[in-house]
Each structure stands twice: as C-alpha cells, then as structure tokens.
Design a protein around this motif. Sequence first.
Motif, mmCIF file in Angstrom:
data_model
loop_
_atom_site.group_PDB
_atom_site.id
_atom_site.type_symbol
_atom_site.label_atom_id
_atom_site.label_comp_id
_atom_site.label_asym_id
_atom_site.label_seq_id
_atom_site.Cartn_x
_atom_site.Cartn_y
_atom_site.Cartn_z
ATOM 1 N N GLY A 187 0.814 -1.215 0.000
ATOM 2 C CA GLY A 187 0.000 0.000 0.000
ATOM 3 C C GLY A 187 0.843 1.259 0.000
ATOM 4 N N GLN A 188 2.015 1.214 0.648
ATOM 5 C CA GLN A 188 2.903 2.371 0.667
ATOM 6 C C GLN A 188 3.369 2.712 -0.737
ATOM 7 N N GLU A 190 1.858 1.887 -3.524
ATOM 8 C CA GLU A 190 0.711 2.337 -4.313
ATOM 9 C C GLU A 190 0.352 3.783 -3.987
ATOM 10 N N ALA A 191 0.367 4.106 -2.674
ATOM 11 C CA ALA A 191 0.024 5.470 -2.274
ATOM 12 C C ALA A 191 1.011 6.459 -2.880
ATOM 13 N N ALA A 192 2.285 6.059 -2.961
ATOM 14 C CA ALA A 192 3.293 6.952 -3.528
ATOM 15 C C ALA A 192 3.133 7.051 -5.044
ATOM 16 N N LEU A 193 2.797 5.937 -5.682
ATOM 17 C CA LEU A 193 2.607 5.958 -7.137
ATOM 18 C C LEU A 193 1.435 6.853 -7.522
ATOM 19 N N VAL A 194 0.345 6.793 -6.749
ATOM 20 C CA VAL A 194 -0.830 7.564 -7.160
ATOM 21 C C VAL A 194 -0.664 9.062 -6.905
ATOM 22 N N ILE A 195 0.319 9.491 -6.100
ATOM 23 C CA ILE A 195 0.560 10.933 -6.093
ATOM 24 C C ILE A 195 1.581 11.301 -7.171
ATOM 25 N N GLY A 196 1.880 10.349 -8.044
ATOM 26 C CA GLY A 196 2.660 10.672 -9.241
ATOM 27 C C GLY A 196 4.152 10.506 -9.103
ATOM 28 N N MET A 197 4.612 9.783 -8.064
ATOM 29 C CA MET A 197 6.055 9.569 -7.944
ATOM 30 C C MET A 197 6.511 8.545 -8.982
ATOM 31 N N ILE A 206 10.165 6.630 -0.069
ATOM 32 C CA ILE A 206 9.117 5.985 0.731
ATOM 33 C C ILE A 206 9.537 4.595 1.213
ATOM 34 N N ALA B 87 3.681 8.155 -14.576
ATOM 35 C CA ALA B 87 3.609 8.972 -13.356
ATOM 36 C C ALA B 87 2.975 10.325 -13.657
ATOM 37 N N ARG B 90 -0.687 9.794 -13.772
ATOM 38 C CA ARG B 90 -1.273 9.480 -12.459
ATOM 39 C C ARG B 90 -1.443 10.733 -11.607
ATOM 40 N N ARG B 91 -0.535 11.718 -11.798
ATOM 41 C CA ARG B 91 -0.617 12.963 -11.052
ATOM 42 C C ARG B 91 -1.971 13.618 -11.185
ATOM 43 N N PHE B 97 -7.435 5.253 -0.435
ATOM 44 C CA PHE B 97 -7.553 3.810 -0.254
ATOM 45 C C PHE B 97 -8.351 3.460 1.004
ATOM 46 N N HIS B 101 -2.978 4.151 4.006
ATOM 47 C CA HIS B 101 -1.605 4.153 3.501
ATOM 48 C C HIS B 101 -0.905 5.493 3.615
ATOM 49 N N PHE B 103 2.174 7.797 4.919
ATOM 50 C CA PHE B 103 3.579 7.453 5.077
ATOM 51 C C PHE B 103 3.933 7.561 6.558
ATOM 52 N N HIS B 105 6.604 7.329 8.261
ATOM 53 C CA HIS B 105 7.851 7.966 8.673
ATOM 54 C C HIS B 105 7.836 9.467 8.434
ATOM 55 N N VAL B 119 7.347 15.775 -6.471
ATOM 56 C CA VAL B 119 6.878 15.485 -7.829
ATOM 57 C C VAL B 119 6.736 16.762 -8.661
ATOM 58 N N MET B 167 -2.169 17.485 -4.864
ATOM 59 C CA MET B 167 -1.656 17.378 -6.231
ATOM 60 C C MET B 167 -2.607 18.035 -7.237
#
Lengths: 309, 254
Positions: A187-188, A190-197, A206, B87, B90-91, B97, B101, B103, B105, B119, B167
Amino acid sequence: MTVASDPAEGGTFRSAQGVRKVPLRHPWWWVGGVVLLLLIAMFVHLLVTNENMRWSVVLEYLFDAEILGGLVTTLELTVLAMVFGLALGILLAMMRLSANPLFRSVSWLWLWFFRGVPPLVQMVFWFNLATLIPELKLGIPFGPVLRSWDTNTVISSFSAAILGLALTESAYAAEMIRAGIQAVSKGQTEAALVIGMSTSQVMRRIVLPQALRIVIPPIGNDLISMLKFTSLVSVLATPDLLYSAQMIYSRNYKTIPLLLVATIWYLVLTTLLTVAQQHFEKRLTLTRATAGPAGNTRRLRFLPSFGKA
Amino acid sequence: MNLPLLRIEQVNKSFGRNHVLRDVSLDVHAGQVQCVIGPSGSGKSTLLRCVNWLEVPDSGHVYLEGEPIGFRWKGASLHEMTSAQLAVQRRQMGMVFQGFHLFPHRRVIENVTEGPIIVNGLDRKSAREQAMDLLSKVGLAEKADAFPESLSGGQMQRVAIARSLAMRPKLMLFDEPTSALDPELVGDVLDVMKDLAYEGMTMVVVTHEMAFARDVADHVVFMDGGCLVEAGPPEQIFAAPEHERTRSFLSRVL
C-alpha cells in the motif's frame, strides 16, 4: 462485608482480606547461585594467580605500536568490507525483487555461492587469483584489450581479505535488506505511485527509508560479527590485530599474554559497537515517539497497523 | 454531451482463472460524482485500480480527457508508456484507499507536502501553506506536526484525502474510503467528501454507504460478478431498479 455461608456446599466463605501472604520460595535459585558464584571465584582465582597469564607482559604490550597498528588495520578492514558489502547488498536486494527474471536468477546465484563458500576459503582463493588469471585486462568483451594489470599487483593480502569479507557480507546484507523492503506494505508503494512519484522516487523516498529502519538492528549485529571475522585475515599474513600479536609471540614465545592483549582489544571494540548500536536504536525510537502520545513502547511499529489493508 | 473526463471502454481483467472484470464501460463527465456499488468481489475496486493503472487491464482502454492511460499515440499505433510517463498521468488523478496508507515515517504535514515538493518541484514554503489550507479544510490543522500513528482512522483518512488534493487532481478515486473505520468516525470522512462534491470535484466512489450514494451521487453504478449491471441517477437505481440482481442486492443492504 458480611461473611456469607454457601448453603449448597454447607461451608462458610472465608475472606482473604488482610491476611498475611507468604510469597513462593525458590530454593533452587540458592543452589544455582552458590554453584555459579563458586565457578566465578575459581575463574577469577585462575586469572589472578596463574603465573602463565603474565599480566605484566599483557600490560607492556597492550599499547605496543605494532598492536595498535594491527588495531587500525582491523578497523579499516571492518569498515571497508562493511561499506562494500552493504552497497552490493542493496543492489542485490533490488535485483532479487526485480520483475526481470534474469536479474532475479543472477542475484539468487550470487547469494547461493557467497553464502555457501566460507569467507576463509574465499580469501585464500582471491589471494591466489594470479595462478588462475595472471593478468587483469580492461577492454571490450571478446574484443580488443585497452589496459592490463599484473594480478599480483592488484590483489594484495589486504584486498583479497576485503573481497572475501565484503562478498560474503553482500549476500547476507542482500537477504536482510530484501526482507526489510518486503516488510514495507504494498500500500505504501501504491500510495506513492498515485501521487505521481516515479518508481525510483518511491524507492528512495518511501520504501527504503522505512526498510532501512527495520534492518538497522540486524546490520548492527553484522557489523559486530564482521569485526570478529576480520581476524581470519591472519592466514593471509595481513597485519591485523590478531596477526600482529602472533608475530610478536613468534619472536618472544609469550603466546598467552599476547593472545590476551588481542582478546582485550576485541572485547573493547565489540563493547563500543554494542553501546553505539543500542544508542542508535534508542534514538530512532525517540525521534518517533516524541511526536505522538504513543510513547516509547509503540515505536518501530511501522508495519501497516493502519486499518485492514 | 461533450468529451467525458474519464472514459472506461470495454475493460477486462482476470487474476488467474478468476475473471474479475467483464467488458466494463463507463463515462464520467467533469463535475460528476459517480458511486459504484455492488456486493464484495464484484470487481468494483479492481475497476477503480484499472483507471490509474495500478492494475493493467487485460484488454480494453481507459481515457483521461481523451488520452489513453498507459499508452501514447505514435502515428497509427499505441506505444506502452515508461513508468515516468505513467507517473505524469497518475498525477492528474487522486486516489484514496480503504487502508489509508499514510507514510508512517513522515509527519502529517509532510505527508501532504511530499507530492507537491518531490513530484511538482513546488518550493517548501508554498507547499506548506497549501498543505495547511488543505488540512484546515479537512479539520486537522492542529495535527499538522503529529505522526500518522497517533491519529484515529477517520483522521488518517482525512489526511489521505488532503494528500491527494494537494496534487490538484482533475479526478478523485475513492476505494471504499470508510470501510475500515469505526462507525462513529465514518461521518467525518463522508462530510469531507460531500464538501468536495459540492465544490464540483469529479469523483468516482466505490462505497457501501448507500445513504451517501443516494444523497450525493449524480450517477449510481451497480456491479455484480464483474459486470456493470445497470447505471443511472440514484432515484432510479434505488427506487425503481430494472434488474433483478440490483433489486435483490438493494433489498439486502437497505
């Protein structure tokens, strides 16, 4: 409170309020304790009274220039082997998790080989590389050679030692890092991919930061093992801590005192590393615990405790 | 009507032998809120994940503003995109979700600024200002410096929504956003989503919250067994469904 009788049993209820409680006795603790204390006393007695220990000689050589030089070599070997081993380990872990089957197989083969061959065998092997490949050449594969070196000038006993230790470490580090990366939930990513990373940003920003925190304790243990494994290089006549001690006692036959010198230094170094490791782990804990009301005990719980994934 | 913002065209997806999506097509126009309902395992989440290519359909295409997702036109043929090109696509679509999810940290505010800074290359100061605005909007400005693990599920989900909005997406995808929450926390998250809908955000929401679907959606889509069974305005789907499968599902959940 009233004392009620139980009509069914016919007995009376006996309250335990205010009655003296006798704690459980542990007689075997005393027996074991006495045996242990006796053994410790015998050991200390041996250390102090045995003439062959020659504590004065130990003291004399503890700060000997040759020994201190060996100490520095031991530290150099530890740091270099660890740095190369970890760098290679990260690469191997990524290859192991790659979607490309060739990368995965090569990484698997590497781990299989370098986990299977003892570091001592490897070191001797690398040291004798010249017998197998007399010249190291740089050029186009199966094509012209641009430069070449005599293998014996490239492979010293020091570089052979580094190769043996670093390659073994790379295999173990790769498995730890792979486990760390896999412990970070999908999920980490995926969450990063969907903000466009991009995939490399996801890894660097991440996944790896979370994975590395998970693998810091085992890497600390590896560092301590590595320090001890460096003593293997004495077979290649690399003047590390152990070999320096051996060279001195081969001249003056004061074997036990010089082995004690080496032992003391190894213990000092491993103790320092252990303290540093504990301090570091605690700091990791604190940096995160200060933020929330969660407190110390809940930290390092980055594994997805969020919702039902 | 003009070009839909999102078009899903005859998408099929299987996991092994399990045929999860069967020829699903759907148009979403700018400003619409579409709720996807249906029993568990009907393919709702997979459909949503095919929209932003977290799952790659076996056949069929998805278009955002007429451009196919995951492919580029080169003359008469379609070329698969690199992960960097993907990417960029996707932006333009946010996603929330079921499992949040966040982050773990990064602090709450850093969760929100991560995308804009890393990004989009926004400077730190403007990113923080924008993030604080978004956090106030979801009612969590005072949690900006907390770490996610100290938040409740409902708070985490609202941060996740703020993180997506940072975003500035053209479209928001919600994958059962309230299913992992304690019942008393569901309302806060739904309120944030309602506000977003009234502001004109285009939304596709996979949900089990029938009241939300009835009150907020322009369009309700009912899926069962990987097929899109029927779609229409909520008053029609809830009051007079045409299909027997829709009727029996609604009779169980309402």
